[in-house]
Design a protein around this motif. Structure first.
Motif, PDB file in Angstrom:
ATOM      1  N   LEU A  24      27.615 -18.951  29.598  1.00 14.19           N
ATOM      2  CA  LEU A  24      27.704 -20.155  28.774  1.00 14.19           C
ATOM      3  C   LEU A  24      27.354 -21.395  29.594  1.00 14.19           C
ATOM      4  O   LEU A  24      26.606 -22.268  29.145  1.00 14.19           O
ATOM      5  CB  LEU A  24      29.108 -20.305  28.176  1.00 14.19           C
ATOM      6  CG  LEU A  24      29.369 -21.632  27.445  1.00 14.19           C
ATOM      7  CD1 LEU A  24      28.523 -21.733  26.180  1.00 14.19           C
ATOM      8  CD2 LEU A  24      30.847 -21.803  27.138  1.00 14.19           C
ATOM      9  N   GLU A  25      27.891 -21.485  30.794  1.00 16.95           N
ATOM     10  CA  GLU A  25      27.630 -22.651  31.639  1.00 16.95           C
ATOM     11  C   GLU A  25      26.149 -22.779  31.967  1.00 16.95           C
ATOM     12  O   GLU A  25      25.596 -23.879  31.943  1.00 16.95           O
ATOM     13  CB  GLU A  25      28.485 -22.584  32.905  1.00 16.95           C
ATOM     14  CG  GLU A  25      29.952 -22.814  32.605  1.00 16.95           C
ATOM     15  CD  GLU A  25      30.878 -22.545  33.775  1.00 16.95           C
ATOM     16  OE1 GLU A  25      30.462 -21.894  34.757  1.00 16.95           O
ATOM     17  OE2 GLU A  25      32.038 -22.989  33.693  1.00 16.95           O
ATOM     18  N   TYR A  26      25.505 -21.673  32.240  1.00 14.75           N
ATOM     19  CA  TYR A  26      24.070 -21.712  32.499  1.00 14.75           C
ATOM     20  C   TYR A  26      23.319 -22.179  31.245  1.00 14.75           C
ATOM     21  O   TYR A  26      22.423 -23.022  31.319  1.00 14.75           O
ATOM     22  CB  TYR A  26      23.563 -20.334  32.953  1.00 14.75           C
ATOM     23  CG  TYR A  26      22.076 -20.294  33.202  1.00 14.75           C
ATOM     24  CD1 TYR A  26      21.478 -21.143  34.124  1.00 14.75           C
ATOM     25  CD2 TYR A  26      21.266 -19.398  32.514  1.00 14.75           C
ATOM     26  CE1 TYR A  26      20.118 -21.102  34.352  1.00 14.75           C
ATOM     27  CE2 TYR A  26      19.905 -19.346  32.745  1.00 14.75           C
ATOM     28  CZ  TYR A  26      19.332 -20.208  33.657  1.00 14.75           C
ATOM     29  OH  TYR A  26      17.989 -20.171  33.878  1.00 14.75           O
ATOM     30  N   ALA A  27      23.707 -21.656  30.095  1.00 18.10           N
ATOM     31  CA  ALA A  27      23.082 -22.071  28.840  1.00 18.10           C
ATOM     32  C   ALA A  27      23.295 -23.568  28.597  1.00 18.10           C
ATOM     33  O   ALA A  27      22.375 -24.268  28.132  1.00 18.10           O
ATOM     34  CB  ALA A  27      23.635 -21.248  27.674  1.00 18.10           C
ATOM     35  N   LEU A  28      24.499 -24.074  28.908  1.00 19.30           N
ATOM     36  CA  LEU A  28      24.761 -25.512  28.751  1.00 19.30           C
ATOM     37  C   LEU A  28      23.870 -26.339  29.677  1.00 19.30           C
ATOM     38  O   LEU A  28      23.358 -27.396  29.271  1.00 19.30           O
ATOM     39  CB  LEU A  28      26.232 -25.823  29.038  1.00 19.30           C
ATOM     40  CG  LEU A  28      27.239 -25.366  27.989  1.00 19.30           C
ATOM     41  CD1 LEU A  28      28.661 -25.517  28.519  1.00 19.30           C
ATOM     42  CD2 LEU A  28      27.062 -26.135  26.697  1.00 19.30           C
ATOM     43  N   ILE A  29      23.689 -25.876  30.900  1.00 10.72           N
ATOM     44  CA  ILE A  29      22.845 -26.601  31.859  1.00 10.72           C
ATOM     45  C   ILE A  29      21.415 -26.674  31.354  1.00 10.72           C
ATOM     46  O   ILE A  29      20.818 -27.755  31.289  1.00 10.72           O
ATOM     47  CB  ILE A  29      22.900 -25.936  33.255  1.00 10.72           C
ATOM     48  CG1 ILE A  29      24.276 -26.133  33.890  1.00 10.72           C
ATOM     49  CG2 ILE A  29      21.799 -26.486  34.170  1.00 10.72           C
ATOM     50  CD1 ILE A  29      24.541 -25.234  35.091  1.00 10.72           C
ATOM     51  N   ILE A  30      20.845 -25.530  30.982  1.00 12.88           N
ATOM     52  CA  ILE A  30      19.440 -25.558  30.577  1.00 12.88           C
ATOM     53  C   ILE A  30      19.257 -26.244  29.221  1.00 12.88           C
ATOM     54  O   ILE A  30      18.276 -26.954  29.008  1.00 12.88           O
ATOM     55  CB  ILE A  30      18.776 -24.160  30.620  1.00 12.88           C
ATOM     56  CG1 ILE A  30      19.439 -23.182  29.686  1.00 12.88           C
ATOM     57  CG2 ILE A  30      18.751 -23.627  32.037  1.00 12.88           C
ATOM     58  CD1 ILE A  30      18.717 -21.830  29.598  1.00 12.88           C
ATOM     59  N   ASP A 137      11.186 -21.747  12.074  1.00 11.79           N
ATOM     60  CA  ASP A 137      10.466 -20.593  12.630  1.00 11.79           C
ATOM     61  C   ASP A 137      11.410 -19.627  13.343  1.00 11.79           C
ATOM     62  O   ASP A 137      11.120 -18.434  13.426  1.00 11.79           O
ATOM     63  CB  ASP A 137       9.378 -21.041  13.621  1.00 11.79           C
ATOM     64  CG  ASP A 137       8.204 -21.721  12.935  1.00 11.79           C
ATOM     65  OD1 ASP A 137       8.107 -21.650  11.682  1.00 11.79           O
ATOM     66  OD2 ASP A 137       7.391 -22.338  13.643  1.00 11.79           O
ATOM     67  N   THR A 138      12.515 -20.132  13.885  1.00 12.05           N
ATOM     68  CA  THR A 138      13.452 -19.269  14.605  1.00 12.05           C
ATOM     69  C   THR A 138      14.394 -18.525  13.665  1.00 12.05           C
ATOM     70  O   THR A 138      15.086 -17.606  14.086  1.00 12.05           O
ATOM     71  CB  THR A 138      14.337 -20.078  15.588  1.00 12.05           C
ATOM     72  OG1 THR A 138      15.151 -20.981  14.835  1.00 12.05           O
ATOM     73  CG2 THR A 138      13.495 -20.817  16.604  1.00 12.05           C
ATOM     74  N   GLY A 139      14.454 -18.949  12.420  1.00 14.30           N
ATOM     75  CA  GLY A 139      15.360 -18.315  11.473  1.00 14.30           C
ATOM     76  C   GLY A 139      16.778 -18.837  11.552  1.00 14.30           C
ATOM     77  O   GLY A 139      17.681 -18.305  10.926  1.00 14.30           O
ATOM     78  N   LEU A 140      16.989 -19.887  12.344  1.00 11.03           N
ATOM     79  CA  LEU A 140      18.332 -20.473  12.431  1.00 11.03           C
ATOM     80  C   LEU A 140      18.646 -21.202  11.130  1.00 11.03           C
ATOM     81  O   LEU A 140      17.845 -21.986  10.631  1.00 11.03           O
ATOM     82  CB  LEU A 140      18.412 -21.456  13.601  1.00 11.03           C
ATOM     83  CG  LEU A 140      18.372 -20.851  14.998  1.00 11.03           C
ATOM     84  CD1 LEU A 140      18.252 -21.945  16.047  1.00 11.03           C
ATOM     85  CD2 LEU A 140      19.615 -20.026  15.246  1.00 11.03           C
ATOM     86  N   THR A 148      27.403 -23.555  15.807  1.00  6.41           N
ATOM     87  CA  THR A 148      27.101 -23.782  17.225  1.00  6.41           C
ATOM     88  C   THR A 148      27.613 -25.146  17.662  1.00  6.41           C
ATOM     89  O   THR A 148      28.183 -25.285  18.747  1.00  6.41           O
ATOM     90  CB  THR A 148      25.590 -23.651  17.490  1.00  6.41           C
ATOM     91  OG1 THR A 148      25.166 -22.348  17.087  1.00  6.41           O
ATOM     92  CG2 THR A 148      25.255 -23.878  18.948  1.00  6.41           C
ATOM     93  N   ALA A 149      27.423 -26.161  16.812  1.00  8.76           N
ATOM     94  CA  ALA A 149      27.919 -27.509  17.125  1.00  8.76           C
ATOM     95  C   ALA A 149      29.438 -27.491  17.287  1.00  8.76           C
ATOM     96  O   ALA A 149      29.978 -28.114  18.212  1.00  8.76           O
ATOM     97  CB  ALA A 149      27.504 -28.492  16.031  1.00  8.76           C
ATOM     98  N   ALA A 155      34.051 -26.338  23.350  1.00  8.92           N
ATOM     99  CA  ALA A 155      33.828 -26.159  24.788  1.00  8.92           C
ATOM    100  C   ALA A 155      33.979 -27.489  25.519  1.00  8.92           C
ATOM    101  O   ALA A 155      34.547 -27.539  26.614  1.00  8.92           O
ATOM    102  CB  ALA A 155      32.442 -25.556  25.043  1.00  8.92           C
ATOM    103  N   SER A 156      33.512 -28.563  24.914  1.00  6.28           N
ATOM    104  CA  SER A 156      33.654 -29.889  25.516  1.00  6.28           C
ATOM    105  C   SER A 156      35.128 -30.228  25.734  1.00  6.28           C
ATOM    106  O   SER A 156      35.510 -30.721  26.800  1.00  6.28           O
ATOM    107  CB  SER A 156      32.994 -30.939  24.613  1.00  6.28           C
ATOM    108  OG  SER A 156      33.236 -32.231  25.080  1.00  6.28           O
TER     109      SER A 156
END
Length: 169
Positions: A24-30, A137-140, A148-149, A155-156
């Motif tokens: 998760l932390e890596y995903a938050l960084i990128i 296009d991503t289907g989201l 997700t928000a 998480a914040s």
């Protein structure tokens, strides 16, 4: 069957019980870096080059609901700890004519100018032309984006609580 490997930026922080947290932390960084890059480039495409992500965020927040806002409230809502960064960015926005500052007693209140609102709308147009088609296009779905928000806001709060605990050690 092999378990897919985790995508980590700091494997030294991961244990068997916290690999997902490191992921998760890596995903938050990128994601944070990608979003900051997006804000600056979207604003550039909207017509103003060299705005920082903080300045873009502040302009959008000052435009929000067309109400005057105090620095402390802006920092609180955007979770900006260093008020000097926000203050400096707001002064730059005032200097460029996108935001105005009005003193009421000892407090300064900030609001967007007509030029600021127009720029925010130009940003919205670029966003809708460049980003919205990619989302479909991503289907989201809007529902998954909302979920997700909610996860990111949760998480914040966890990281804010963890920051207080680390500070009191």
């Amino acid at each position: 069957m092999d378990t897919p490997s985790k995508i980590l930026s700091s494997a030294h922080l991961a244990s068997e019980s916290t690999a997902e947290l490191s992921e998760l932390e890596y995903a938050l960084i990128i994601a944070g870096n990608a979003f900051n890059r997006w804000m600056a480039r979207c604003m550039s495409a909207a017509g103003v080059k060299d705005m920082t992500p903080v300045e873009v965020s502040l302009l959008h927040h000052v435009c929000h609901r067309e109400r005057k806002k105090k620095l402390a409230d802006i920092c609180f809502v955007l979770n900006i700890e260093d008020t000097h960064i926000a203050s400096y960015a707001l002064k730059k926005l005032v200097k460029t004519g996108l935001v105005t500052s009005q003193k009421v007693g000892k407090e300064a209140f900030f609001s967007a100018t007509e030029k600021g609102y127009e720029l925010a709308q130009a940003y919205r147009k670029v966003r809708e032309e460049c980003l919205i088609p990619l989302l479909s296009d991503t289907g989201l779905s809007n529902q998954s984006l909302g979920e997700t928000a909610k996860l990111l806001r949760t998480a914040s709060g966890l990281y804010d609580t963890g920051s207080r605990a680390a500070t009191s050690r």
